[in-house]
Design a protein around this motif. Structure first.
Motif, mmCIF file in Angstrom:
data_model
loop_
_atom_site.group_PDB
_atom_site.id
_atom_site.type_symbol
_atom_site.label_atom_id
_atom_site.label_comp_id
_atom_site.label_asym_id
_atom_site.label_seq_id
_atom_site.Cartn_x
_atom_site.Cartn_y
_atom_site.Cartn_z
ATOM 1 N N LYS A 1 -8.619 0.322 -12.555
ATOM 2 C CA LYS A 1 -9.083 1.432 -11.713
ATOM 3 C C LYS A 1 -10.358 1.025 -10.975
ATOM 4 C CE LYS A 1 -8.520 5.495 -13.364
ATOM 5 N NZ LYS A 1 -8.647 6.765 -14.140
ATOM 6 N N GLY A 2 -10.330 1.164 -9.653
ATOM 7 C CA GLY A 2 -11.465 0.789 -8.820
ATOM 8 C C GLY A 2 -11.536 -0.693 -8.498
ATOM 9 N N MET B 1 -1.455 5.637 -13.080
ATOM 10 C CA MET B 1 -2.543 5.019 -12.321
ATOM 11 C C MET B 1 -2.211 5.068 -10.832
ATOM 12 S SD MET B 1 -4.975 3.488 -14.278
ATOM 13 C CE MET B 1 -5.470 2.063 -13.331
ATOM 14 N N GLU B 2 -3.129 5.591 -10.030
ATOM 15 C CA GLU B 2 -2.915 5.647 -8.587
ATOM 16 C C GLU B 2 -3.259 4.302 -7.951
ATOM 17 O OE1 GLU B 2 -3.904 9.345 -6.429
ATOM 18 O OE2 GLU B 2 -4.977 9.893 -8.271
ATOM 19 N N TYR B 3 -2.581 3.995 -6.857
ATOM 20 C CA TYR B 3 -2.820 2.737 -6.154
ATOM 21 C C TYR B 3 -2.541 2.914 -4.672
ATOM 22 C CZ TYR B 3 2.239 2.667 -6.963
ATOM 23 O OH TYR B 3 3.566 3.010 -7.032
ATOM 24 N N SER C 1 -12.149 4.096 -4.871
ATOM 25 C CA SER C 1 -12.595 4.812 -6.055
ATOM 26 C C SER C 1 -11.422 5.489 -6.766
ATOM 27 C CB SER C 1 -13.637 5.866 -5.663
ATOM 28 O OG SER C 1 -14.050 6.604 -6.796
ATOM 29 N N GLY C 2 -11.292 5.222 -8.056
ATOM 30 C CA GLY C 2 -10.269 5.878 -8.863
ATOM 31 C C GLY C 2 -8.870 5.332 -8.691
ATOM 32 N N LYS C 3 -8.699 4.316 -7.851
ATOM 33 C CA LYS C 3 -7.378 3.753 -7.596
ATOM 34 C C LYS C 3 -7.403 2.230 -7.708
ATOM 35 C CE LYS C 3 -5.948 7.399 -4.356
ATOM 36 N NZ LYS C 3 -5.382 7.676 -2.997
#
Length: 331
Positions: free
Chosen positions: A123-124, A149-151, A159-161
């Motif tokens: 992440k990140g 998990m976002e991508y 941020s956050g991906k």
């Protein structure tokens, strides 16, 4: 009329005289060479023993990975090792192929400065990935989705991906070394090349991540044959399959011979990307021949996951449908 009969008789006699050499138009192709193609890297290593021994009646050609789909779809290859998702897509598109066996069972690793990371640690981070739309990319995204998990595709950290950059291995390696990427996802033996070139370490074993999520390994590359070849030469196909199975472990015990076999059978004008081979590298390639029958359940589960994975923002599935039973070889 006598002249016509005499001509026909002469032709028959002439044909009979040549039978040992040509079968004179009989259509018998039992003596024709069977052409086997495979991409450079782990798939080629899987057949190195047979290339080394000069397996009778078969001709072997190692091609750059991007060419394997073409030589199968256009009929140049009688048999081939290729990515399993590509084989499924060709079969769904009515290419006359049958899957004989699964020959590599996951050889994907992340390389970076840190060891033993988890998917959550991405992440990140900026991750370089080979094979967009193919096994490396699809396997990664299946696992990221499983972990929720976002991508997104981006050269910069998000941020956050997980920020994904798609490129061939030779492009990704310098980006990792220059600090423009945090990790890169490659297949062995390119993994070892990347560690040497960048000073990086194996940060994640994707096979371990798959086992944690779903159990077992995933099928990565398979051996396919033309359906027409099986119809005409089934005994030869079965004999070849037995020889491939018997060669399991040979490359790991003979890494130098395996490398030479790949080099000697590269398509004219090309050079192998393999720099060197060792027993450790080959072991990480996860090479073993598992019959179509014994690997069908594993393949079917992988195909089902591909059929629910998006290929684009429109929601198009990576695999339009799960191949039916005729995709799998029946000895």
């Amino acid at each position: 009329m006598k002249k016509i009969v005499s001509f026909v008789c002469a032709a028959v006699v002439s044909c009979a005289a040549m039978l040992p050499l040509t079968a004179c138009g009989s259509g018998d192709d039992s003596e024709k060479t069977i052409h086997v193609y495979m991409p450079d890297g782990a798939p080629a290593i899987a057949l190195a023993s047979l290339m080394d021994s000069g397996y009778s009646g078969f001709d072997f050609t190692v091609v750059p990975s991007e060419e394997i789909g073409g030589v199968v779809s256009n009929g140049t290859a009688d048999m081939a090792i290729m990515p399993i998702d590509a084989a499924a897509k060709l079969y769904n598109g009515k290419t006359d192929i049958v899957m004989l066996s699964v020959n590599t069972h996951g050889n994907l690793y992340m390389v970076g400065k840190t060891e033993n990371i988890t998917l959550g640690d991405l992440k990140g981070q900026r991750l370089g990935v080979i094979g967009q739309g193919s096994v490396p990319d699809n396997t990664l995204r299946i696992l990221l989705n499983y972990e929720q998990m976002e991508y997104q595709v981006s050269e910069n950290a998000v941020s956050g991906k997980v920020a994904l950059t798609y490129a061939p291995a030779p492009t990704l390696m310098p980006l990792l070394k220059q600090g423009k990427l945090d990790y890169i996802l490659l297949g062995e033996p390119a993994v070892t090349n990347a560690m040497t070139a960048t000073g990086g370490k194996i940060a994640m074993d994707m096979q371990e991540q798959w086992t944690i999520a779903f159990g077992g390994n995933f099928p990565q590359a398979c051996l396919v044959a033309k359906g027409s070849l099986i119809d005409e030469r089934k005994a030869d196909v079965n004999k070849f399959l037995a020889a491939v199975k018997e060669s399991d472990g040979w490359a790991e015990q003979n890494p130098d011979k395996a490398l030479k076999a790949v080099e000697d059978n590269m398509k004219s004008g090309n050079q192998t990307t393999l720099k060197a081979l060792s027993a450790e590298i080959i072991k990480r390639c996860n090479i073993s021949a598992v019959s179509s029958e014994d690997s069908r359940e594993q393949c079917d589960k992988y195909f089902q996951r591909l059929s629910t994975l998006r290929a684009d923002a429109l929601g198009t599935p990576v695999l339009a449908k799960v191949p039916d039973l005729d995709f799998y070889y029946q000895p």
